[in-house]
Every structure is written in structure tokens, then in C-alpha cells.
Design an enzyme around this catalytic site. Structure first.
Site: not given
Ligand code: THU
Length: 138
Positions: A44, A46, A55, A57, A89, A92
Site C-alpha cells: 500500500n 498512502e 492498496c 493488491e 476493499c 480492489c
Molecule cells: N489497504 C490495503 O492496502 N489493502 C487492503 O486490503 C485493505 C486496506 C490499505 C489502504 C491503507 O493504506 C491502509 O490499508 C488502511 O486502510
């Protein structure tokens, strides 16, 4: 964890080292098993404009497409900062369904001992416009 997913989980977990999550402090790593047996990882990433976060994935899928790989056998997601397995999510799930068939396994967990095994079809049931995917048909 089932042996076939165990090394993928380790790779997803290792990838978390490169996660960029200064805001949530929630690291996520994903490992995508490609049809040719290679593995592509993603983390991930941000942003201070929070909505721009991508994310793990989706980054794994983008990296795989960039590397010329479009068919995938399994997706394994590591969320070591959670105390329960965290599933992909909604956004994704839609992106995953573009490149993986409903039967493809999706495994997610916070450790090798705490995980769930699901599938693309279970995560995105009643998949609308599935037949329009440019990749699944060929
Ligand atoms: N996140 C992911 O990378 N994948 C997921 O399946 C759930 C959420 C990340 C997004 C954000 O950077 C952090 O997790 C918190 O939501």
C-alpha cells in the site's frame, strides 16, 4: 496456512517492509502468483491527500501488468498490523475481478496462523459486466 500459499504469504509479508503507510500505520503486502509461476508483489502506498492511497493488491496487479503478466493463479495478502484477517476493499475486489476468474483463490491473513481462504467470486458475487473484462475471455 496451506503449503501452496505459505511461501506467497512470506513474500507478501516481506514486501510490507516497503509499505508506505505513515498515516494509517497499517502495512499491507500482496503477492500475486502469475500463470508462469513467477510472483509479483505490491504494497500500500498512502498519500497526504488520503483519497489517493493505493492498496497493496492494486499495486501488485499494476506491477504485474507493467511486467507483461496478465494471468494470475492466486492472490495472497498479508496484514501484519491487524489482529484479524483483513479482506480486500471493495474497489480492489472490482479490480481483482478484471484479471482473475471467480474461481481464483484469494488468501488474506495477519499471520500464517490467522488467515482466511476465499475466492474472487465469493468476494465479488453477482459480478456485473463480468463478460466485458478484456482479460478473462481469452
Ligand atoms: N489497504 C490495503 O492496502 N489493502 C487492503 O486490503 C485493505 C486496506 C490499505 C489502504 C491503507 O493504506 C491502509 O490499508 C488502511 O486502510
Amino acid at each position: 496456512m496451506q503449503p501452496e500459499y505459505s511461501s506467497l504469504f512470506d513474500l507478501a509479508l516481506e514486501a510490507c517492509e516497503h509499505s508506505y503507510a505513515p498515516y494509517s500505520k497499517f502495512r499491507v503486502g500482496a503477492a500475486l502468483l502469475c500463470e508462469d509461476g513467477s510472483v509479483i508483489t505490491g504494497v500500500n502506498v498512502e498519500n497526504r491527500s488520503y483519497g489517493l492511497t493505493i492498496c497493496a493488491e492494486r499495486n501488485a496487479i499494476a506491477a504485474a501488468i507493467t511486467a507483461g503478466k496478465k494471468k494470475f493463479k492466486a492472490l495472497v495478502i498479508a496484514t501484519p498490523d491487524a489482529d484479524y484477517p483483513v479482506s480486500p476493499c471493495g474497489a480492489c475486489r472490482q479490480v481483482i475481478s478484471e484479471f482473475m476468474p471467480p474461481s481464483a483463490p484469494v488468501v488474506f491473513g495477519n499471520s500464517q496462523n490467522s488467515y482466511m481462504t476465499s475466492s474472487v467470486g465469493e468476494l465479488l458475487p453477482h459480478d456485473a459486466l463480468h463478460e466485458l473484462s478484456g482479460e478473462l475471455g481469452d
